[in-house]
Design a protein around this motif. Structure first.
Motif, short mmCIF file in Angstrom:
data_model
loop_
_atom_site.label_atom_id
_atom_site.label_comp_id
_atom_site.label_asym_id
_atom_site.label_seq_id
_atom_site.Cartn_x
_atom_site.Cartn_y
_atom_site.Cartn_z
N GLY A 230 31.65 79.96 -26.76
CA GLY A 230 32.45 79.19 -27.71
C GLY A 230 32.74 79.99 -28.96
N GLY A 232 33.41 80.88 -33.19
CA GLY A 232 32.77 80.69 -34.49
C GLY A 232 31.34 81.20 -34.56
N PHE A 303 29.03 87.86 -33.16
CA PHE A 303 27.69 87.60 -33.69
C PHE A 303 26.68 88.10 -32.65
N1 LIG Z 1 32.45 84.28 -26.43
C1 LIG Z 1 31.61 83.65 -27.22
O1 LIG Z 1 30.96 82.68 -26.83
C2 LIG Z 1 31.54 84.12 -28.64
C3 LIG Z 1 30.35 83.61 -29.40
C4 LIG Z 1 30.53 83.67 -30.90
N2 LIG Z 1 31.66 82.90 -31.31
C5 LIG Z 1 30.68 85.11 -31.36
O2 LIG Z 1 31.73 85.50 -31.80
O3 LIG Z 1 29.74 85.88 -31.30
#
Ligand SMILES: NC(=O)CC[C@H](N)C(=O)O
Length: 367
Positions: A230, A232, A303
Motif C-alpha cells: 500500500g 504512504g 520506507f
Molecule cells: N509497495 C508498497 O507497499 C510500498 C510501501 C510504502 N508505501 C513505501 O513506500 O515504502
C-alpha cells in the motif's frame, strides 16, 4: 522539480497539472501494472527504460480498479504500438484515465538528480496554461511522503470475496476450483496479482478494508491473515498496527508484503524510516539468508524496516544486495513473516513466488 530544475517535453496524457513525489523505476516492462499499483498514490513515476508504450494498453494488465500513480514521465513514446492484446495506445489510455504525463524528457538526468539528492516532489503541467513559477510553487508545497497515511484512503470501503486465479496465455484469468484455506486479506492498497496468486494456491479470499478491527477478522475464522502492500508511510497506520498485534497473539499464520511487511515490523515493536530514494524496479538482487540463494526481485518502496530496532524475537530472512537493507523478516515465536519487495511481481521476475507456498505450508501446519 522542488529543487528548481525545469524540464520541457511533450504532453502525452490528460491536460492540467499534477503534483507528487517523483520516483524512478528501472523495470523494462510493465508500465500498465506500475500505473495501476495503488502503492504509487501521490507519486509521479519516471521510467528509466527509454521506450515506453510499445505494446499499448489493455484491460487485463491492471493491478487494481484504477490508475493510482499521480503522473508518468518517459523518454520516448513510440509512434505506433503493436501487440495482439492491445486495445489502446498508452497515450489514449493515459488520457482516458485522466493521467497527466510527459514524454521527450531526459529521464537519465532526472534519475541522477533523484539518486544524488534523494526523493523530492515535482509538478507536471500540460495544456494551454503553463506557468513555471506556479509549477515550482506546487512542487515545493507538496511536502514529504513521511507522515502520510494513505492506506486507509485507497483501501476498499466494504469487504468482498476474490475468486480469480493467475492469467494464462490462451485462457486468461480462471475462476479458482478448490479452496481448502480461508485467508482474510487486509487491503491497504492491494495489488490484484497477490490475490490471484493466493487464489491459485487454493485460498478462499475475504478482502477487508484497512481499518477493520482484529476482532472482526477473527470472527471470520480464517486459516491465515494476509497484510497487503500500500501507499504512504506505514508509521501513522496505528489502526493496522494495533490490529496486527492482536492477530499475532492468536498464533494464526500471517504473511505481509511491502507496506504489510513494514506494518508487521511496527507491530513487533521495530521502527521504520524513509529511505533516500527507495527501491523501484524489477531487477533488484535480494538474498534469502537461509538458503543463500540470490533472487532478482520486483520492488516498490520508499520506507524500510530499521534492522537495529528489531526485537529479539524477529530475525532478518532476506537482504537487499544493492544496499544491504532488510528485505524480509520472520518472527521466531509465531508463524508470521513478510517480504519488502514484491513476490507477486507484476511486473517482474517470479523468483520469490515460493513465499506464497511458504504461507500455504504455514496454514497447513496450523490446521
Ligand atoms: N509497495 C508498497 O507497499 C510500498 C510501501 C510504502 N508505501 C513505501 O513506500 O515504502
Amino acid at each position: 522539480m522542488a529543487d528548481g530544475t525545469l524540464f520541457k517535453g511533450s504532453a502525452i496524457g490528460a491536460t492540467g497539472h499534477t503534483v507528487g513525489e517523483v520516483v524512478f523505476n528501472t523495470a523494462m516492462t510493465g508500465y500498465q501494472e506500475i500505473l495501476t499499483d495503488p502503492s504509487y498514490t501521490k507519486q509521479i513515476v519516471t521510467l528509466t527504460y527509454p521506450h515506453i508504450g510499445n505494446v499499448g494498453a489493455n484491460s487485463e494488465d491492471t493491478e487494481s480498479r484504477a490508475v493510482f500513480a499521480s503522473g508518468l514521465i518517459i523518454r520516448d513514446l513510440p509512434l505506433l504500438h503493436s501487440n495482439f492484446r492491445a486495445e489502446d495506445s498508452l497515450s489514449d489510455y493515459l488520457a482516458k484515465n485522466n493521467v497527466v504525463a510527459i514524454a521527450d524528457i531526459d529521464t537519465r538526468r532526472l534519475t541522477r538528480i533523484l539518486r544524488e539528492k534523494g526523493a523530492q516532489a515535482g509538478c507536471i503541467m500540460a495544456g494551454a496554461d503553463l506557468d513555471e513559477a506556479r509549477a515550482l510553487e506546487l512542487a515545493r508545497g507538496f511536502g514529504s511522503m513521511a507522515g502520510q497515511d494513505l492506506a486507509k484512503v485507497v483501501s476498499c470501503t466494504a469487504s468482498y470475496q476474490w475468486k480469480l486465479g493467475e492469467w494464462k496465455l490462451g485462457s486468461g484469468y480462471s475462476e479458482q476450483a478448490q479452496t481448502p484455506f480461508h485467508v482474510v486479506a487486509y487491503d491497504f492498497g492491494v495489488k490484484h496479482n497477490i490475490l490471484r496468486m493466493l487464489a491459485e494456491r487454493g485460498c478462499k479470499l475475504t478482502v477487508v478494508p484497512a481499518q477493520t478491527p482484529a476482532k472482526d477478522v477473527l470472527a471470520l475464522q480464517p486459516d491465515g491473515v494476509f497484510l497487503s502492500n500500500g501507499p504512504g508511510d506505514p508509521e501513522p497506520c496505528d489502526y493496522a498496527i494495533t490490529a496486527i498485534r492482536e492477530i499475532l497473539e492468536t498464533r494464526l499464520p500471517v504473511f505481509g508484503i511491502c507496506l504489510g511487511h513494514q506494518l508487521l515490523g511496527l507491530a513487533t515493536g521495530a521502527k521504520t524510516s524513509k529511505m533516500k530514494f527507495g527501491h523501484h524496479g524489477a531487477n533488484h538482487p535480494v538474498q534469502d539468508l537461509d538458503s543463500g540463494r540470490v533472487m532478482i526481485t520486483s520492488q516498490n518502496h520508499g520506507f524500510q524496516v530499521d534492522e537495529s530496532t528489531l526485537p529479539a524475537n524477529v530475525r532478518v530472512t532476506h537482504r537487499s544486495l544493492f544496499d544491504q537493507t532488510v528485505q524480509g523478516i520472520a518472527l521466531t515465536d509465531r508463524p508470521a513473516f513478510s517480504f519488502q519487495g514484491h513476490p507477486e511481481a507484476s511486473p517482474g521476475p517470479e523468483d520469490v513466488a515460493y513465499l506464497f507456498d511458504r504461507f500455504i505450508t504455514a496454514m497447513s501446519q496450523a490446521k
